[in-house]
Design a protein around this motif. Structure first.
Motif: not given
Length: 199
Positions: A182-198
């Motif tokens: 579930t965590a993996f799916q969540w991170v993959s679904d929001h990958r773009g936003a997470l990459e922009r945040s770092v």
């Protein structure tokens, strides 16, 4: 060595290269299975037959059964063979840790739930904190690395549980695979936003 000798390489040269003495090699060639190895195999066969018939017996009773079947050995020899082959009595002492797990080492202060509809500020803040604290040079690779580790984690637990590993089966039964997937799916679904945040 026979193949090399048939190809024209002398046995003397082969023994010198392999750092073997010639006489023990020829002795072994005449009798590849020693009497001690043969006797050990007969003893082990008698012990496993007795263990198969009576799995509740310990090594002393197994040794008695094997002696009755004609395989002479001391109790110590029976213990060594049983230990090497992990033939334990079903009523023997429990192997491994039998204690129940205690409370978690620390409380889950942020109450992580992987059902968010979008990237929440807590996750983005934690990612920035990790990047800044460890001064990561490859900021773009962080999210990919997280995804890679999550994938390895749940697939590893799943494959080891399928292979019969008791600890991994318990982890899977406790829901660890579902949680990590579930965590993996969540991170993959929001990958773009997470990459922009770092960045």
């Amino acid at each position: 060595m026979k193949e090399l000798a048939a190809g024209g390489v002398p046995v003397t040269v082969t023994c010198r290269v392999l750092k073997l003495a010639r006489q023990p090699y020829y002795r072994w060639l005449d009798d590849p299975v020693t009497a001690a190895e043969l006797a050990g195999a007969h003893r082990a066969h008698a012990l496993v037959a007795a263990h198969r018939d009576d799995p509740e017996f310990g090594y002393r009773f197994l040794a008695d059964e094997a002696r009755d079947a004609g395989a002479d050995m001391s109790d110590r020899t029976a213990w060594r063979i049983c230990r090497d082959n992990r033939w334990w009595s079903v009523f023997g002492k429990k192997r491994g840790r039998t204690r129940k797990a205690g409370p978690p080492v620390h409380d889950d202060l942020v109450n992580r739930a992987f059902t968010a509809t979008g990237p929440n500020r807590l996750w983005l803040t934690e990612l920035r904190l990790i990047v800044d604290t460890y001064e990561l040079a490859d900021r773009q690779g962080l999210v990919s690395t997280i995804l890679w580790w999550q994938d390895r984690c749940w697939r590893g637990i799943d494959s080891q549980a399928d292979a019969g590993d008791i600890a991994m089966t318990r982890l899977r039964d406790a829901g660890a695979v579902t949680h990590v997937r579930t965590a993996f799916q969540w991170v993959s679904d929001h990958r773009g936003a997470l990459e922009r945040s770092v960045r």
